[in-house]
Motif scaffolding. Structure first.
Motif, short mmCIF file in Angstrom:
data_model
loop_
_atom_site.label_atom_id
_atom_site.label_comp_id
_atom_site.label_asym_id
_atom_site.label_seq_id
_atom_site.Cartn_x
_atom_site.Cartn_y
_atom_site.Cartn_z
N ILE A 3 39.20 46.41 33.87
CA ILE A 3 37.82 46.88 33.84
C ILE A 3 37.03 45.96 34.74
O ILE A 3 37.01 44.74 34.53
CB ILE A 3 37.25 46.89 32.42
N LYS A 4 36.38 46.54 35.74
CA LYS A 4 35.60 45.76 36.71
C LYS A 4 34.12 45.99 36.46
O LYS A 4 33.69 47.12 36.25
CB LYS A 4 35.95 46.18 38.14
N GLN A 5 33.35 44.92 36.48
CA GLN A 5 31.90 44.98 36.28
C GLN A 5 31.22 44.18 37.39
O GLN A 5 30.76 43.07 37.17
CB GLN A 5 31.52 44.44 34.91
N ILE A 31 37.14 51.31 36.31
CA ILE A 31 38.47 50.95 35.80
C ILE A 31 39.45 51.12 36.95
O ILE A 31 39.44 52.15 37.63
CB ILE A 31 38.88 51.83 34.61
N LYS A 32 40.29 50.13 37.15
CA LYS A 32 41.28 50.16 38.22
C LYS A 32 42.65 49.99 37.59
O LYS A 32 42.82 49.15 36.70
CB LYS A 32 41.00 49.03 39.20
#
Length: 103
Positions: free
Chosen positions: A82-84, A92-93
């Motif tokens: 999960i990237k923020q 999401i990657k």
């Protein structure tokens, strides 16, 4: 994973009788990379909705596109992150593996 098997003509989603939809998200973008050769259905960024069930994630595209729906069972998802980012949308990657013997 399955391509174009989980959507209805009216733009809805098709789930099994034993499944329920836990969450729905609209205005989702999905893109694919690291596919060689890249089939036309996977090229570019797709916009649509995501449906979460207890067993899988189903993406249904908005409009007429070669990819009308894309289904990813949880057991085929790998390396999810999960990237923020500070300046940009959360995302999401991860990697989706093809099922053995799938088409």
């Amino acid at each position: 994973m399955a391509l174009n098997r989980n959507h209805s003509e009216g733009g809805g989603v098709i789930v099994n009788n034993s499944e329920s939809i836990l969450m729905t998200y609209d205005h989702i973008e999905i893109s694919f990379s690291d596919i060689e050769p890249m089939p036309d259905a996977f090229k570019g960024t797709k916009k649509g909705s995501v449906f979460l069930t207890p067993y899988r994630v189903i993406f249904v595209s908005k409009g007429k596109d070669a990819m009308q729906s894309f289904m990813m069972p949880f057991y085929l998802l790998k390396d999810c992150e999960i990237k923020q980012p500070v300046f940009g949308a959360n995302y999401i990657k991860g990697t989706v593996k093809a099922e053995a013997g799938g088409r």
